[in-house]
Design an enzyme around this catalytic site. Sequence first.
Site, mmCIF file in Angstrom:
data_model
loop_
_atom_site.group_PDB
_atom_site.id
_atom_site.type_symbol
_atom_site.label_atom_id
_atom_site.label_comp_id
_atom_site.label_asym_id
_atom_site.label_seq_id
_atom_site.Cartn_x
_atom_site.Cartn_y
_atom_site.Cartn_z
ATOM 1 N N HIS A 59 3.023 2.233 5.847
ATOM 2 C CA HIS A 59 2.311 2.067 4.576
ATOM 3 C C HIS A 59 2.600 0.689 3.991
ATOM 4 O O HIS A 59 3.729 0.390 3.611
ATOM 5 C CB HIS A 59 2.718 3.147 3.577
ATOM 6 C CG HIS A 59 2.010 3.007 2.260
ATOM 7 N ND1 HIS A 59 0.731 3.477 2.062
ATOM 8 C CD2 HIS A 59 2.369 2.401 1.101
ATOM 9 C CE1 HIS A 59 0.344 3.192 0.823
ATOM 10 N NE2 HIS A 59 1.322 2.527 0.220
ATOM 11 N N GLY A 106 -12.685 -5.212 -4.052
ATOM 12 C CA GLY A 106 -13.426 -4.068 -3.520
ATOM 13 C C GLY A 106 -12.572 -3.082 -2.756
ATOM 14 O O GLY A 106 -13.086 -2.238 -2.027
ATOM 15 N N HIS A 111 -3.956 1.201 1.308
ATOM 16 C CA HIS A 111 -3.163 1.105 2.548
ATOM 17 C C HIS A 111 -3.862 0.036 3.369
ATOM 18 O O HIS A 111 -5.055 0.184 3.694
ATOM 19 C CB HIS A 111 -3.142 2.470 3.246
ATOM 20 C CG HIS A 111 -2.365 2.538 4.524
ATOM 21 N ND1 HIS A 111 -1.387 3.493 4.767
ATOM 22 C CD2 HIS A 111 -2.430 1.790 5.663
ATOM 23 C CE1 HIS A 111 -0.888 3.329 5.980
ATOM 24 N NE2 HIS A 111 -1.518 2.305 6.557
ATOM 25 N N HIS A 113 -5.836 -2.313 5.565
ATOM 26 C CA HIS A 113 -6.740 -2.076 6.685
ATOM 27 C C HIS A 113 -7.669 -3.261 6.834
ATOM 28 O O HIS A 113 -8.045 -3.897 5.849
ATOM 29 C CB HIS A 113 -7.543 -0.780 6.507
ATOM 30 C CG HIS A 113 -8.240 -0.666 5.185
ATOM 31 N ND1 HIS A 113 -7.586 -0.315 4.032
ATOM 32 C CD2 HIS A 113 -9.533 -0.876 4.827
ATOM 33 C CE1 HIS A 113 -8.433 -0.303 3.020
ATOM 34 N NE2 HIS A 113 -9.633 -0.645 3.472
#
Length: 127
Positions: A59, A106, A111, A113
């Site tokens: 995380h 946005g 987490h 990505h």
Amino acid sequence: MNDRADAVSNRAADPACLFCRIVAGEIPAARVHEDDVVIAIRDIAPRAPTHVLFLPREHIASAAELTPADGPMLGRLFGAAAAFARAEGLTDAGYRMVTNVGEWGGQTVGHLHVHLLGGRSMAWPPG
Ligand code: AMP
Ligand code: ZN
């Protein structure tokens, strides 16, 4: 190289985090790649013919949290995305990798990505 010990910093999983729960297998997702450091899932609301999310198993809230120690993990993350794009035949035409940070960026899932978007021409700048 490719040593997990070099590519993770053992940040604690967040039980309230959607992507931590997907990593743990508690919530189903269409996995298209997984290794010891990274998993990739099809975006549930695709914005392009190919729309895949590459996330570290650990995380990390966003790119704003990264430190130089995350370099090996990032190499694995972007490397996995590039390999997937190559396997999907996207490399010649090109594609986009993007990571959103915070509200104005946005970001809706906290987490880290990387979105891999391909299969159509992309506009610039983004909206
Ligand atoms: P971002 O808005 O940049 O934080 O990206 C989050 C992405 O996660 C969005 O494109 C969503 O469509 C996608 N998403 C949300 N929930 C899921 C889920 N359960 N499985 C796959 N993708 C999801
Ligand atoms: Zn998480």
